[in-house]
Design a protein around this motif. Structure first.
Motif, PDB file in Angstrom:
ATOM      1  N   ASP A 101     -27.206 -47.555 -33.105  1.00 25.29           N
ATOM      2  CA  ASP A 101     -27.839 -47.266 -34.358  1.00 25.29           C
ATOM      3  C   ASP A 101     -28.102 -48.551 -35.097  1.00 25.29           C
ATOM      4  O   ASP A 101     -29.283 -48.246 -35.771  1.00 25.29           O
ATOM      5  N   TYR A 102     -28.021 -49.543 -34.325  1.00 27.02           N
ATOM      6  CA  TYR A 102     -29.411 -51.042 -34.803  1.00 27.02           C
ATOM      7  C   TYR A 102     -29.716 -51.036 -34.059  1.00 27.02           C
ATOM      8  O   TYR A 102     -30.836 -51.727 -34.026  1.00 27.02           O
ATOM      9  N   LEU A 103     -29.891 -51.335 -32.395  1.00 24.82           N
ATOM     10  CA  LEU A 103     -30.288 -51.404 -31.630  1.00 24.82           C
ATOM     11  C   LEU A 103     -31.583 -50.007 -31.157  1.00 24.82           C
ATOM     12  O   LEU A 103     -32.325 -50.731 -30.176  1.00 24.82           O
ATOM     13  N   GLY A 104     -31.550 -48.579 -31.159  1.00 21.97           N
ATOM     14  CA  GLY A 104     -32.124 -47.955 -31.730  1.00 21.97           C
ATOM     15  C   GLY A 104     -31.977 -47.170 -29.916  1.00 21.97           C
ATOM     16  O   GLY A 104     -32.954 -46.751 -29.808  1.00 21.97           O
TER      17      GLY A 104
ATOM     18  N   GLU B  62     -24.180 -43.911 -25.625  1.00 20.24           N
ATOM     19  CA  GLU B  62     -24.492 -43.800 -24.125  1.00 20.24           C
ATOM     20  C   GLU B  62     -24.837 -43.922 -23.288  1.00 20.24           C
ATOM     21  O   GLU B  62     -23.961 -45.338 -22.328  1.00 20.24           O
ATOM     22  N   THR B  63     -26.134 -44.754 -23.763  1.00 18.91           N
ATOM     23  CA  THR B  63     -26.630 -46.211 -23.382  1.00 18.91           C
ATOM     24  C   THR B  63     -26.085 -47.065 -23.662  1.00 18.91           C
ATOM     25  O   THR B  63     -25.848 -48.098 -22.888  1.00 18.91           O
ATOM     26  N   VAL B  64     -25.895 -47.234 -24.698  1.00 19.95           N
ATOM     27  CA  VAL B  64     -24.805 -48.611 -25.082  1.00 19.95           C
ATOM     28  C   VAL B  64     -23.851 -48.373 -24.089  1.00 19.95           C
ATOM     29  O   VAL B  64     -23.625 -49.834 -24.050  1.00 19.95           O
ATOM     30  N   SER B  65     -22.787 -47.712 -24.156  1.00 19.33           N
ATOM     31  CA  SER B  65     -22.111 -47.743 -23.425  1.00 19.33           C
ATOM     32  C   SER B  65     -22.190 -47.896 -22.045  1.00 19.33           C
ATOM     33  O   SER B  65     -21.541 -49.307 -21.279  1.00 19.33           O
TER      34      SER B  65
ATOM     35  N   ASP C 266     -36.991 -60.642 -36.349  1.00 23.07           N
ATOM     36  CA  ASP C 266     -36.270 -60.397 -35.048  1.00 23.07           C
ATOM     37  C   ASP C 266     -35.872 -59.507 -34.582  1.00 23.07           C
ATOM     38  O   ASP C 266     -35.627 -58.719 -32.882  1.00 23.07           O
ATOM     39  N   HIS C 267     -35.443 -58.288 -35.544  1.00 22.34           N
ATOM     40  CA  HIS C 267     -34.525 -56.534 -35.409  1.00 22.34           C
ATOM     41  C   HIS C 267     -35.727 -55.708 -35.104  1.00 22.34           C
ATOM     42  O   HIS C 267     -35.630 -55.465 -33.982  1.00 22.34           O
ATOM     43  N   MET C 268     -36.957 -56.594 -35.524  1.00 24.78           N
ATOM     44  CA  MET C 268     -38.336 -55.788 -35.538  1.00 24.78           C
ATOM     45  C   MET C 268     -38.412 -55.530 -33.436  1.00 24.78           C
ATOM     46  O   MET C 268     -39.134 -54.896 -33.064  1.00 24.78           O
ATOM     47  N   VAL C 269     -38.177 -56.423 -33.162  1.00 27.60           N
ATOM     48  CA  VAL C 269     -38.810 -56.860 -31.759  1.00 27.60           C
ATOM     49  C   VAL C 269     -37.613 -56.662 -30.516  1.00 27.60           C
ATOM     50  O   VAL C 269     -38.212 -56.159 -30.167  1.00 27.60           O
ATOM     51  N   LEU C 270     -36.396 -56.573 -31.472  1.00 24.63           N
ATOM     52  CA  LEU C 270     -35.604 -55.859 -30.399  1.00 24.63           C
ATOM     53  C   LEU C 270     -35.754 -54.764 -30.205  1.00 24.63           C
ATOM     54  O   LEU C 270     -35.211 -54.004 -29.451  1.00 24.63           O
ATOM     55  N   LEU C 271     -36.246 -53.883 -31.647  1.00 18.13           N
ATOM     56  CA  LEU C 271     -36.620 -52.099 -31.601  1.00 18.13           C
ATOM     57  C   LEU C 271     -37.713 -52.458 -31.000  1.00 18.13           C
ATOM     58  O   LEU C 271     -37.784 -50.943 -30.470  1.00 18.13           O
ATOM     59  N   GLY C 272     -38.542 -52.983 -30.523  1.00 14.25           N
ATOM     60  CA  GLY C 272     -40.075 -52.620 -29.396  1.00 14.25           C
ATOM     61  C   GLY C 272     -39.360 -52.183 -28.500  1.00 14.25           C
ATOM     62  O   GLY C 272     -38.088 -51.501 -28.048  1.00 14.25           O
ATOM     63  N   ARG C 273     -40.277 -52.199 -27.422  1.00 12.93           N
ATOM     64  CA  ARG C 273     -40.267 -51.768 -26.479  1.00 12.93           C
ATOM     65  C   ARG C 273     -39.566 -52.709 -25.298  1.00 12.93           C
ATOM     66  O   ARG C 273     -40.341 -53.670 -23.874  1.00 12.93           O
TER      67      ARG C 273
END
Length: 237
Positions: A194-197, A201-204, A148-155
């Motif tokens: 760092d978990y979502l790649g 700033e983007t997360v905030s 699931d994490h690999m998919v989350l890091l995808g496009r």
């Protein structure tokens, strides 16, 4: 990450008052086996930011997380950090095929683990195939989370990634705290990035965007899902 000054409790009867016994690795053991099992482990306490174990260290112990949350991460060759997961009470950590830890684990806030020396735990497990089956079940669950994490890091767009993370984290917390629209986030924004790649700033910005659109409300220590359907639609995009 900081050096561990962990506090170790003296051995005594822990299994009888263990809050995670019903869904941890030891859930498959009968009362007689539990009495023997509890003599294999010791409770160890770690403070916030302390390292429980480090990537590439020789594996000498396994860990059953009893209280708190841990970040699991790998350091990339250029020094960047990739968080590969967050451990919750009931998770069993440290077992691998290489004989060395393949990621590092740090405490997020105060953490308590039940630590088992590798060799006696291995002997105990070999004599109990039902415990081995339980460990395999947990390994399959961990593999599913990794996929699931690999998919989350995808496009995927940043808001889709964050929505998926929030729903996935909420689902994991349900087994501990029950169903709630309040989602505690003990990890930092940098941890989530760092978990979502993503960058912090983007997360905030994405948290602010979701709040502005009425999907969530940012509260002290976490978020509240104001429109779960909207968050689910983003996660499914």
């Amino acid at each position: 990450m900081k050096a561990s000054v962990a506090m170790i409790e003296p051995n005594c009867h822990f299994c009888s008052d263990c809050a995670v016994r019903g869904f941890a690795v030891c859930a498959s053991l009968d009362p007689a086996e539990l009495r023997e099992f509890e003599h294999l482990g010791r409770r160890v306490h770690f403070g916030s930011g302390e390292t429980v174990f480090s990537e590439e260290d020789i594996t000498t112990s396994f860990y059953n997380l009893l209280e708190g949350v841990m970040r699991l991460y790998k350091l990339l060759p250029d020094g960047r950090r990739q968080i590969v997961g967050f451990a919750l009470p009931g998770d069993f950590l440290g077992m691998n095929t290489s004989g060395r830890h393949n990621f590092s684990a740090d405490a997020i806030g105060a953490v308590t683990v039940c630590q088992f020396a590798k060799v006696p735990f291995g002997r105990f497990m070999e004599e109990r195939p039902h415990l081995l089956r339980r460990i395999n079940e947990l390994a399959v669950r961990e593999l599913s989370q990794a996929r699931d994490h690999m998919v989350l890091l995808g496009r995927r767009a940043a808001d889709e990634k964050l929505a998926s993370f929030l729903l996935g984290w909420r689902l994991r917390l349900q087994s501990l705290n029950g169903v709630s629209d309040m989602v505690p986030l003990p990890m930092s924004r940098q941890d989530i990035a760092d978990y979502l790649g993503l960058t912090i700033e983007t997360v905030s910005r994405t948290f602010t965007k979701l709040e502005r659109h009425g999907a969530i409300e940012i509260v002290h220590g976490g978020i509240s899902l104001r429109d779960p359907a909207l968050v689910e639609a983003l996660a499914a995009a």
